[in-house]
Scaffold this motif. Structure first.
Motif, PDB file in Angstrom:
ATOM      1  N   SER A  37       0.186  -1.276   0.199  1.00 60.96           N
ATOM      2  CA  SER A  37       0.014  -0.132   0.098  1.00 60.96           C
ATOM      3  C   SER A  37       0.813   1.190   0.012  1.00 60.96           C
ATOM      4  N   PRO A  39       0.136   5.270   0.449  1.00 61.86           N
ATOM      5  CA  PRO A  39      -0.332   6.351   1.189  1.00 61.86           C
ATOM      6  C   PRO A  39      -0.743   7.270   0.224  1.00 61.86           C
ATOM      7  N   SER A  42      -2.684  12.714   2.818  1.00 60.64           N
ATOM      8  CA  SER A  42      -2.990  12.308   4.358  1.00 60.64           C
ATOM      9  C   SER A  42      -4.441  12.983   5.160  1.00 60.64           C
ATOM     10  N   ASP A  46      -6.302   7.061  -0.558  1.00 65.29           N
ATOM     11  CA  ASP A  46      -4.938   5.976  -0.053  1.00 65.29           C
ATOM     12  C   ASP A  46      -5.045   5.362  -1.327  1.00 65.29           C
TER      13      ASP A  46
END
Length: 174
Positions: A37, A39, A42, A46
């Motif tokens: 994964s 990201p 924030s 994602d």
């Protein structure tokens, strides 16, 4: 008219030779190795990469973007591409699979006719990515495909007859 025959035959032979010597280029997409994964930001946005799912015709792997609890994008990182026909099938099926998953907001999608193995690999990789994202469909549906255990045929067919027709099929007589 007789003068054209050698030209037509020579052209046909040259064209046939070109077709038979055709070697498709290696797809960089299927060779991609992605992290579990990644990201993107924030702010609830994602991107998650699903497991690489091995099929008889190559690997299927997708990357899904989830924004504020909604699937907003799916990118096919790899699709089955062992043979030119696999590439054609995967390329044709991918937009339908993507659209259905985005519309339904789940990995529980229908297989595309003629692309059962590509569909199953896509669904399994998508569910893996959604699991990594901690995503649950509103109705709780989950992708549950298993990769069909079929013999690999050069024509991607599955019928036992040597003419490619389903057992018991008789063409109409005219």
């Amino acid at each position: 008219m007789p003068r054209r025959a050698p030209i037509v035959i020579a052209g046909t032979v040259a064209g046939l030779a070109a077709v038979l010597s055709f070697k498709p280029h290696e797809s960089g997409v299927s060779k991609a190795v992605a992290s579990a994964s990644t990201p993107a930001t924030s702010d609830g946005h994602d991107t998650f990469t699903g497991s690489a799912i091995a099929t008889r015709y190559g690997t299927a792997q997708v990357e899904v973007t989830v924004v504020n609890g909604k699937i907003t994008n799916i990118v096919a990182v790899a699709l089955p591409d062992d043979e030119p026909k696999s590439v054609a099938i995967s390329t044709q099926a991918e937009p339908t699979l993507k659209q259905e998953a985005l519309t339904k907001q789940t990995a529980a999608i229908d297989a595309v006719t003629g692309a059962t193995i590509t569909s199953a690999g896509y669904e399994a990789s998508l569910q893996s990515a959604l699991d990594r994202a901690g995503f649950t469909a509103a109705d709780g549906a989950r992708g549950s495909s298993t990769i069909p255990n079929v013999e690999k045929h050069g024509d991607h067919g599955g019928f036992d007859g040597d003419d490619g027709a389903p057992p018991g099929f008789a063409p109409p007589r005219g």
